[in-house]
Design an enzyme around this catalytic site. Structure first.
Site, mmCIF file in Angstrom:
data_model
loop_
_atom_site.group_PDB
_atom_site.id
_atom_site.type_symbol
_atom_site.label_atom_id
_atom_site.label_comp_id
_atom_site.label_asym_id
_atom_site.label_seq_id
_atom_site.Cartn_x
_atom_site.Cartn_y
_atom_site.Cartn_z
ATOM 1 N N ASP A 1 0.850 -1.188 0.000
ATOM 2 C CA ASP A 1 0.000 0.000 0.000
ATOM 3 C C ASP A 1 0.887 1.239 0.000
ATOM 4 O OD1 ASP A 1 -3.051 0.811 0.638
ATOM 5 O OD2 ASP A 1 -1.698 2.216 1.636
ATOM 6 N N ASN B 1 -2.801 13.180 -3.820
ATOM 7 C CA ASN B 1 -4.006 13.635 -4.527
ATOM 8 C C ASN B 1 -4.483 14.996 -4.019
ATOM 9 O OD1 ASN B 1 -4.401 11.546 -6.387
ATOM 10 N ND2 ASN B 1 -5.465 10.265 -4.899
ATOM 11 N N HIS C 1 -5.391 14.781 -8.844
ATOM 12 C CA HIS C 1 -5.527 13.369 -9.230
ATOM 13 C C HIS C 1 -4.686 13.006 -10.449
ATOM 14 C CE1 HIS C 1 -8.675 12.195 -6.387
ATOM 15 N NE2 HIS C 1 -9.150 13.416 -6.531
ATOM 16 N N ASP D 1 -2.436 9.751 -10.455
ATOM 17 C CA ASP D 1 -2.433 8.705 -11.492
ATOM 18 C C ASP D 1 -1.018 8.440 -11.988
ATOM 19 O OD1 ASP D 1 -5.153 8.544 -11.255
ATOM 20 O OD2 ASP D 1 -5.593 9.680 -13.086
ATOM 21 N N GLU E 1 -4.670 2.535 -4.154
ATOM 22 C CA GLU E 1 -3.202 2.581 -4.170
ATOM 23 C C GLU E 1 -2.607 1.296 -3.616
ATOM 24 O OE1 GLU E 1 -4.544 4.586 -0.289
ATOM 25 O OE2 GLU E 1 -5.226 4.438 -2.352
#
Length: 365
Positions: free
Chosen positions: A232, A240, A245, A249, A275
């Site tokens: 994770d 973010n 965002h 990405d 994630e």
């Protein structure tokens, strides 16, 4: 040079526009290639007709080439119904006049069947197909029943009729064979895209949640030893919230790239959450998994995510679980998940390999 120009022309004529959804690309390309192949067929047949000295049919075939070109232009503008209607109408007129001029036993009736096949393999609406199928069938029946059996071009010997009938038969089989070959090739390519999209995450291109869990399930069903490593990204929400965002990405794509490059040949990687990633290690030892985890940490440290002037270092918290520790696959996944959150609770950028062992970044590196 000529070959490359022809390839570009073929690609421009037959490739689906980028705005067209994937599920409609197969039909679009099949119909576009049908228009092109039909035009080539008309040109080839015009050459045959020059030898047979039938000027009216030569003109009609060249007119069909122009009509197919216009239909292809409409098709490229996604006027699909208009394009198919123009093509079918022009070809129906050509076939009908050919039968009336040459006679009903010269093989031109084969093209009614070819025209019906071309229309049915398209992606037109069911109502359109019913109407056009009825129209083609009605025109074919009326033409064959009403066409005269004696025409100016039928004053030749029976060998003339046999030659043109054989030519028509060869042309129909050639065009139909090419259409079916292209239909198969396009279908195979589209099926490959569909299978890839069904099993892979669109953003990172690694396996999606369903596919990676399926990989683990197959190993479990075979009774094969394997290890799960759940990862994770630490503080990903801050990326973010702070940078947007789009940056998030890009970080996810970077993480997938780094992890994929650190794996062994038989290891499988999937994205199971926003994630969160899962690695399946078949037939792996504890030390082998630790080696891969250390390699991932080292690569992330050496290669942070860079976007223009922005550099975003990201770390992973990891939880490991081996199949021999539990009695069910769900218990194995739950164990890896518990250990992952224990790694986060221990300060992040940690690897929990068992309930009593936590490995920090310094030890792993």
């Amino acid at each position: 040079m000529t070959s490359r120009a022809l390839q570009r022309l073929w690609g421009w004529s037959c490739s689906a526009p980028g705005v067209l959804p994937l599920e409609h690309r197969r039909s679009y390309e099949v119909v576009a290639q049908t228009f092109v192949l039909a035009s080539l067929g008309h040109l080839l047949f015009a050459c045959v007709l020059i030898g047979l000295q039938i000027p009216l049919l030569i003109v009609l075939n060249l007119a069909c080439v122009a009509t197919n070109t216009a239909a292809l232009m409409l098709h490229r503008r996604l006027r699909l119904t208009w394009a198919m209607t123009v093509k079918l109408t022009a070809t129906l007129v050509l076939i009908t006049l050919s039968v009336w001029l040459i006679g009903p036993d010269a093989g031109f009736e084969y093209y009614f069947f070819l025209l019906l096949c071309e229309m049915l393999i398209s992606d037109m609406a069911a109502r359109y197909k019913i109407v056009m199928s009825t129209t083609i069938g009605s025109v074919a029946l009326a033409t064959l029943l009403m066409a005269p059996h004696s025409t100016p071009w039928m004053l030749e010997t029976a060998s003339f009729r046999e030659d043109i009938r054989l030519t028509n038969l060869v042309m129909v089989f050639l065009i139909l064979g090419l259409i079916l070959w292209r239909l198969h090739a396009i279908t195979e390519r589209c099926e490959h895209h569909f299978r890839r999209d069904a099993t892979h995450d669109y953003l990172t291109t690694v396996l999606n949640r369903r596919a990676i869990f399926h990989e683990a399930d197959m190993l479990w069903q075979r009774g094969q030893d394997f290890t799960l490593l759940l990862l994770d990204a630490d503080h990903f929400k801050q990326v973010n919230d702070t940078h947007g965002h789009t940056a998030g990405d890009e970080v996810l794509r970077h993480l997938a790239y780094i992890v994929r490059g650190a794996l062994r040949e038989d290891d499988r990687l999937g994205r199971v959450g926003g994630e969160e990633f899962l690695i399946v290690f078949p037939d792996s030892t504890r030390d082998e998994v630790l080696t891969v985890a250390s390699r991932i940490r080292r690569c992330l440290s050496d290669q942070p995510c860079r976007m223009e002037a922005l550099t975003l270092p990201v770390t992973f918290s990891m939880g490991m679980a081996a199949a021999q520790e539990v009695t069910s696959l769900q218990a194995l996944i739950d164990m890896a998940d518990r250990r992952l959150y224990r790694a986060k609770s221990a300060g992040r950028d940690q690897l929990v390999m068992c309930d009593l062992e936590i490995i920090g970044p310094a030890a792993a590196l």
